[in-house]
Structure formats: C-alpha cells, structure tokens
Design a protein around this motif. Sequence first.
Motif, PDB file in Angstrom:
ATOM      1  N   THR A 176       1.704   1.793  14.477  1.00 67.16           N
ATOM      2  CA  THR A 176       1.209   0.540  15.043  1.00 67.16           C
ATOM      3  C   THR A 176       2.342  -0.471  15.109  1.00 67.16           C
ATOM      4  O   THR A 176       3.101  -0.633  14.143  1.00 67.16           O
ATOM      5  CB  THR A 176       0.065  -0.035  14.177  1.00 67.16           C
TER       6      THR A 176
ATOM      7  N   ASN B 110       1.516  -7.449  15.035  1.00 62.29           N
ATOM      8  CA  ASN B 110       0.530  -7.927  14.052  1.00 62.29           C
ATOM      9  C   ASN B 110      -0.886  -7.873  14.594  1.00 62.29           C
ATOM     10  O   ASN B 110      -1.752  -8.628  14.188  1.00 62.29           O
ATOM     11  CB  ASN B 110       0.876  -9.358  13.637  1.00 62.29           C
TER      12      ASN B 110
ATOM     13  N   ASN C 168       7.597  -5.945  13.684  1.00 65.13           N
ATOM     14  CA  ASN C 168       6.761  -5.233  12.716  1.00 65.13           C
ATOM     15  C   ASN C 168       6.382  -3.866  13.262  1.00 65.13           C
ATOM     16  O   ASN C 168       6.009  -3.730  14.429  1.00 65.13           O
ATOM     17  CB  ASN C 168       5.473  -6.014  12.425  1.00 65.13           C
TER      18      ASN C 168
ATOM     19  N   GLN D  71       4.246  -0.237  11.659  1.00 59.41           N
ATOM     20  CA  GLN D  71       3.519   0.303  10.515  1.00 59.41           C
ATOM     21  C   GLN D  71       3.239   1.781  10.724  1.00 59.41           C
ATOM     22  O   GLN D  71       2.709   2.188  11.758  1.00 59.41           O
ATOM     23  CB  GLN D  71       2.201  -0.450  10.308  1.00 59.41           C
TER      24      GLN D  71
ATOM     25  N   ILE E  46       2.373   1.936   5.381  1.00 64.91           N
ATOM     26  CA  ILE E  46       3.711   1.422   5.091  1.00 64.91           C
ATOM     27  C   ILE E  46       4.200   0.571   6.257  1.00 64.91           C
ATOM     28  O   ILE E  46       4.340   1.058   7.389  1.00 64.91           O
ATOM     29  CB  ILE E  46       4.687   2.569   4.812  1.00 64.91           C
ATOM     30  N   ALA E  47       4.473  -0.707   5.978  1.00 63.62           N
ATOM     31  CA  ALA E  47       4.944  -1.641   7.007  1.00 63.62           C
ATOM     32  C   ALA E  47       6.437  -1.861   6.866  1.00 63.62           C
ATOM     33  O   ALA E  47       6.970  -1.953   5.754  1.00 63.62           O
ATOM     34  CB  ALA E  47       4.202  -2.967   6.894  1.00 63.62           C
ATOM     35  N   THR E  48       7.125  -1.946   8.008  1.00 64.28           N
ATOM     36  CA  THR E  48       8.544  -2.257   8.051  1.00 64.28           C
ATOM     37  C   THR E  48       8.725  -3.487   8.924  1.00 64.28           C
ATOM     38  O   THR E  48       8.195  -3.549  10.037  1.00 64.28           O
ATOM     39  CB  THR E  48       9.357  -1.088   8.632  1.00 64.28           C
ATOM     40  N   HIS E  49       9.463  -4.471   8.427  1.00 62.88           N
ATOM     41  CA  HIS E  49       9.684  -5.722   9.155  1.00 62.88           C
ATOM     42  C   HIS E  49      11.116  -5.727   9.683  1.00 62.88           C
ATOM     43  O   HIS E  49      12.069  -5.693   8.914  1.00 62.88           O
ATOM     44  CB  HIS E  49       9.439  -6.918   8.239  1.00 62.88           C
TER      45      HIS E  49
END
Length: 421
Positions: free
Chosen positions: A196, A199, A257, A259, A263-266
């Motif tokens: 994904t 936001n 962002n 995901q 687990i999310a990565t910015h």
Amino acid sequence: MSRSGRPLVELAQTGVLITLVVLAAYTNSSGLSADKQVYELHAKSLTVELPFPIGSELPIVPVRINDTGHRFCLDTGSTESVFGKRLLGSFGPYQETVRVRAFHKPFSVKRYGAPKDVNVAGIKFSDKPGFIVADMNWVPNEEFSGFIGMDFLMRFVVQLDFSQQKIRFFTALPDGAGYAIPLYFNKTALPQCLVTFGNGGFEPIYFAVDTGAPAGFNVSPHLLVRLAESGQLDNVSFSRRTMGDGTYSVLDARVANVQVGPIATHGANVCADGGDRNVIGIEYLSRFLVTFDFPGKQMYLRPRRVGIRSDWVDRSGIRLSRNATDVSVIGVVRSSPAEECGIKVGDGLESFEGQPALELSGHELRSRFAENRRTFRLVVSRDDARIPVLLKTRDFSDPVRPEEFECFLWESFYPADVPDR
C-alpha cells in the motif's frame, strides 16, 4: 535449527541423527568457501546453512551438476530454474522452445534433457525430464551460471539472513521468524504480496517478491503514472543505464509512505525501468531477516534493527553494478555530482577512499554515497587508464522534463522487440 527452534547440535543428545556432509563449494569455480561443512538431518527437519559469497548483492547458492560446482542465484522471481548456455554440454538433447519472463521481459528459450545429477546445496533437485538453458549475458550485477527458481524452492522454508550473511533451507518454520505476510501465487506460480502506498486512497497492490531483483521497489509504468498524478513522487531523477548489450531509461524517485503487511517505511526509493510488473527486490528485503514459508504461503519479516528507517537518499548520481571481478558504472544521473566530476557510463570503479571497491558491498557504497557534503576520493578505470576523481556529494535536483516522461512511458508501453535468448 530444528522444528522446535533448538540447534540441531543440542538435539544430538536426545534424538537419532543422520549426518549429511555437504561441500559449501564443490570446486574453486563455485566462488564459495572450500571449507567442508556438516549439516544434520533430524527426522522431518532439514537445515542447510550457506554463507553469502563475499561481495555478493544477490543470494548465491552452490549447485552441483554432474560432479562440477557452480554459482547460482536463488531467484523467487523465476518460475523455473534456468541454466546458462555455457553448461549446455552437461545436458541431454533439445526438447522444445518455450517463452519465459526475466527482468520483466519475455524471452524465447530452449529446454534440454536433464543432466544425470543436479543438486542444490547438497539437496537433490526433484526429477525433471528437462531444464531451460539460456544465454546469461543480459544478467546485471553478478556473475553466476543460472537461477534456482520456484520449481525447486516451493518445497522448502527458505531464510535469508542478511545480518549473518546466511541462506538457510528448512522443512519446517523456525521460531522467531517475525511478522507474517500472506503470499499469493499467480498463474505463473510466482509469490506476490500486497503493498500500500500513501496514507489512504490507494488500494493495496500486488507486488511480486523477487530475490533476483537488486532494486527495492520496481514499479510498472501504470503505477508510476498513478503515483505521479497523486503527487506522491519526490526527488525524481532520470538516467540511461546499460544492461548486457543494450541501454534503457530509468526513473528513480521517492515516495513518502509505503506499507508491506504491517510494516511501514517512510521515505522509500522506487525505480521504474520500463518493466510491466511491480516488484519488491533485495534492496528492501535486505533490511529484514526474511523467511519464505512457501508450503504455508507466508512470508515473514523481522527487522534487523529497532525501528524502521527511511531509505537512503543518493547524493552522488552514480549507479553501479558489481560482479565477482569488478564494479562498473551503469548509469550517471543528469546534473549530479557524478556527471560534474566526469564519471561516465562504462567506467570501472577501482577504489573508494583508497580501499578496493570489490572489498565494499553495494550496501556499504550506497550508505556512503548518501552522506551529504562529503568529498570522496575515487579511482575509476577507462580504457587502459586509471583516473583519480574527487566526488563531492550534495543534494541535487534536475526535474524530469515532460517530453522525457512521455518518451519514457512510450518506450515502456510500446517496447522494442526483445531478441530470443
């Protein structure tokens, strides 16, 4: 490790063990350590542990074909295992011509009768009447003799431990594997997971999980257009790169962002190279302990460090490819420090700050080139000359022009014919 998660050496005191002796490197040509290693088979659980070869970007395993050892890439992005044409003498007669996909492109390849014996890390390949044999001159980043694909891997739980630089094969899921992410298998039997972006407002998108792809997130032209139209792309840069005997256009960018499962990565790096698939590759996977439970259709990710960091921002503009013998420049970003100091596509990177470039991993080089306002002493080779270069890293920007973006999309949606292999 055993099914219970205990080391097999401990189980030797309580259970009957059959010792399986495997040579991590069968000959010097395999490129792996020649030390003899002992692995143990306990009832229903087999653990085989192999070291990553020094300098490798991709997971490499030793493959033995009729008493000769070779290096192969462990490739979850390949439906079938593929053997390089230089191994053709070990195979039987021609059987048929088939169409396969590699690096997002379709190719015509030939299938030949199976050799007398093929085993991977001491594990016998299941009996197959024939294998695909193809040229390997289109493979970037590594020198190896072929790919071990899903026709072999589907039987196992496979773990890539980038911290310890180990590859492990299990027949049962080990303890402490991490966050579970469902795997979905398409009609070509390749593993995919849902990713994904942003936001909200973006539905989850299927991405192939490809351990044979060096990049972090490769996105298709369709997804690239959607990300651009929704304003999610930043730090977009354009370059031409070489692969095999051809060149191609690449757009690099960052998204705020992304995901994968929970687990999310910015601040993640994405790359569009004209391929029509969305792919998660090694640059992203290498931040985790990765465990593929193929029989259970799950991927497990356990972060290597506490917290989730952003991807590095490249401040050099140099794009490198490495193999067992050299590090070469395959791309230079326009208006970047690399272009300004005279580095050219085709140069070899001989040394970095006085250290031979081959002694540094791609991970280490990327992290150094992400440092801002640093001056690095490089030596590059061109023709027969060795040229000292001072590369001064900095933030840079050269927005992709509208006509370049349109041309890139045109090349992507209407690619030139790809020659047979």
